[in-house]
Design an enzyme around this catalytic site. Structure first.
Site, mmCIF file in Angstrom:
data_model
loop_
_atom_site.group_PDB
_atom_site.id
_atom_site.type_symbol
_atom_site.label_atom_id
_atom_site.label_comp_id
_atom_site.label_asym_id
_atom_site.label_seq_id
_atom_site.Cartn_x
_atom_site.Cartn_y
_atom_site.Cartn_z
ATOM 1 N N LYS A 31 1.095 -1.186 0.112
ATOM 2 C CA LYS A 31 -0.178 0.097 0.013
ATOM 3 C C LYS A 31 0.791 1.378 -0.055
ATOM 4 O O LYS A 31 1.951 1.487 0.844
ATOM 5 C CB LYS A 31 -0.946 0.172 1.302
ATOM 6 C CG LYS A 31 -1.944 1.059 1.186
ATOM 7 C CD LYS A 31 -2.797 0.949 2.640
ATOM 8 C CE LYS A 31 -3.797 2.064 2.714
ATOM 9 N NZ LYS A 31 -4.913 1.906 3.803
ATOM 10 N N SER A 35 -10.008 2.489 2.740
ATOM 11 C CA SER A 35 -8.830 3.195 2.066
ATOM 12 C C SER A 35 -8.023 2.157 1.069
ATOM 13 O O SER A 35 -7.470 2.384 0.085
ATOM 14 C CB SER A 35 -8.063 4.104 2.684
ATOM 15 O OG SER A 35 -7.248 3.316 3.407
ATOM 16 N N SER A 74 -10.617 0.234 7.290
ATOM 17 C CA SER A 74 -10.075 0.416 5.760
ATOM 18 C C SER A 74 -9.236 -1.008 5.375
ATOM 19 O O SER A 74 -8.649 -0.967 4.269
ATOM 20 C CB SER A 74 -8.770 1.715 5.797
ATOM 21 O OG SER A 74 -9.555 2.753 5.752
#
Length: 493
Positions: free
Chosen positions: A79, A159, A183
């Site tokens: 990420k 997210s 998330s």
């Protein structure tokens, strides 16, 4: 011939260690899959060379008979919130575009030390603020899933939407995520994969771009509970560079995995039966109870009375911390600088932040600055912190009656991209089931349960006591074995 992209973490690690195939073959297969999947927009930057270099190092170790590590030969997605030395790290924001850190985050370094390689940096909601992966400066991430009978682009959740999309699309066997208010869990539920947020402090936050420091926690996203257990072991550990890091040994979660829940009690929080929750979500929750009962658990009702206040409290605490954390992006030392002709320092700050931050980030900075301002601090921020304490106490009391809590992960299945853009409040409600565990710092996991009538995945959430990732993983394994969720999206990209 083996289709390496269909293999998960455990299968790749064990296959490489056993000499069934080489780490390089695996890395090449996933690099090719990533290159073909540009339409998903899951990656901001790809790093095929990094994946191949790590694979070659693993193959060389195997040739010498050395230990390959917990993740030996497994290429993963990272990420783009984790600092990676010499590789652009942006938090999906224009304000950090072009920033290449001189250092490696602790979590990513732990993974490289365990033998993993990096396929690239994954797209996300800007500064991890969002529930649909539509706030990224680098464009929306598309879910690999489609609603039956339509061609509409669907949300992969947020997210960590790039992470969930990449794992579900089989272009990465696993990926890192971060979870501030859901998330990891919400995107995992939307895309039919597993994801666990460990106890707060279990994974170091050092080198992870901060959103809300008292809530942010890194965790793995993968196709199975076993794969999450393996990857979490590699990620976790004490770090003196993070003041909130837990100084505790990392358990051998993988070796201790057991789907036998005899003697365990599973709590069902009555307050989670909320208005507006999709009927099929409630049906999957009932099914989840049956699966856990079949695994030997006793189902008990528990009460979490302050649940309805958790989401409003979260949307005061998290923006308050964000407004403080994001004050460091000023255009002076790194990242974007906008300096109109003749502009002074304050004008440069304002121009840089106006151009660099997206609308959702600005919205949360404004909320956070407001609730921390002199006249409103006690009315909002202090009250929210009190609610947070009450939410944590609710869980403490519930855990005197049960070992783990079962709830839906999300109130609905995935929705089309763009469908909630004009309604931030409905978007925020996506996290209604996920936020309480975040406020309390508890380990929580989403496991895929079934497809709904539209052919979209639904997830079930398990919440455990502090430091009891094992209990969460075990209950997740019991669901995984009974759900036998094998569905994967049809390739359109």
């Amino acid at each position: 011939m083996t289709d390496f992209t269909q293999l998960g973490v455990k299968q790749i690690r064990d296959g490489v260690a056993g000499g069934d195939f080489t780490a390089r073959e695996v890395a090449e297969a996933f690099n090719a899959a990533v290159a073909e999947a540009a339409e998903l927009n899951a990656f901001i930057v790809t790093t095929p060379d990094h994946a191949l270099a790590a694979a070659d190092a693993t193959d060389a170790k195997r040739a010498k008979g050395e230990d390959l590590g917990k993740m030996g030969g497994v290429p993963i997605g990272m990420k783009d919130l984790f600092a990676t030395k010499g590789v652009q790290t942006t938090a999906a924001s224009h304000i950090l575009e072009g920033f290449e850190p001189e250092y490696e985050s602790t979590v990513s370094q732990n993974l490289w030390d365990a033998g993993a390689g990096m396929l690239g940096k994954l797209n996300l909601d800007q500064f991890a603020m969002g529930s649909s992966n539509e706030t990224s400066y680098f464009g929306n991430v598309n879910s690999p899933w489609k609603k039956d009978g339509t061609n509409a682009a669907m949300s992969p959740g947020g997210s960590s939407g790039g992470s969930s999309s990449a794992v579900a699309a089989r272009i990465a066997p696993a990926a890192t995520g971060t979870d501030t208010g859901g998330s990891i869990r919400q995107p995992a539920a939307f895309t039919g994969i597993c994801g666990i947020k460990p106890t707060y402090g279990r994974c170091s936050r050092w080198g992870v771009v901060a959103f809300a420091s008292s809530l942010d926690q890194a965790g793995p996203m993968a196709r199975s509970v076993e794969d999450c257990a393996i990857m979490l072991e590699a990620m976790a550990g004490f770090d003196p560079k993070d003041a909130t890091s837990l100084d505790m040994p990392v358990p051998d979660w993988e070796a201790a995995l057991s789907a036998d829940l005899k003697g365990k009690k599973v709590g069902i929080p009555r307050e989670y039966r909320m208005d507006g929750t999709d009927e099929e979500i409630l049906k999957s929750w009932e099914q989840g109870k049956e699966w856990l009962r079949d695994a030997g658990a006793e189902i008990v009702d528990v009460s979490l009375p302050h649940t309805k206040y958790a989401l409003p409290a979260y949307y005061i605490v998290a923006p308050a911390e964000a407004s403080s954390n994001l004050a460091r992006y000023d255009g002076v030392r790194y990242g974007l600088r906008e300096q109109p002709d003749g502009a002074g320092l304050q004008d440069m700050y304002a121009a840089t932040r106006a151009a660099g931050f997206g609308d959702e980030v600005k919205r949360r900075i404004l909320i956070g600055t407001y609730v921390l301002s002199a006249g409103f601090y006690d009315a909002y921020y202090t009250q929210a912190q009190k609610i947070r304490t009450l939410v944590a106490r609710d869980f403490e009391q519930a855990f005197t009656q049960c070992d783990v809590i079962l709830a839906p992960t999300t109130p609905t299945a995935s929705f089309p991209l763009g469908s909630l853009n004009e309604d931030p409040l409905t978007m925020y409600l996506n996290d209604v089931f996920a936020v309480p565990a975040s406020l309390a710092g508890l380990p929580a996991m989403s496991v895929p349960a079934m497809l709904n009538s539209d052919g979209l995945p639904l997830g079930l959430q398990l919440v455990g006591k502090p430091f009891d990732e094992q209990g969460v993983l075990d209950a997740g394994l019991a669901i995984q074995q009974r759900a036998a969720f094998e569905a994967q999206p049809e390739k359109w990209w």
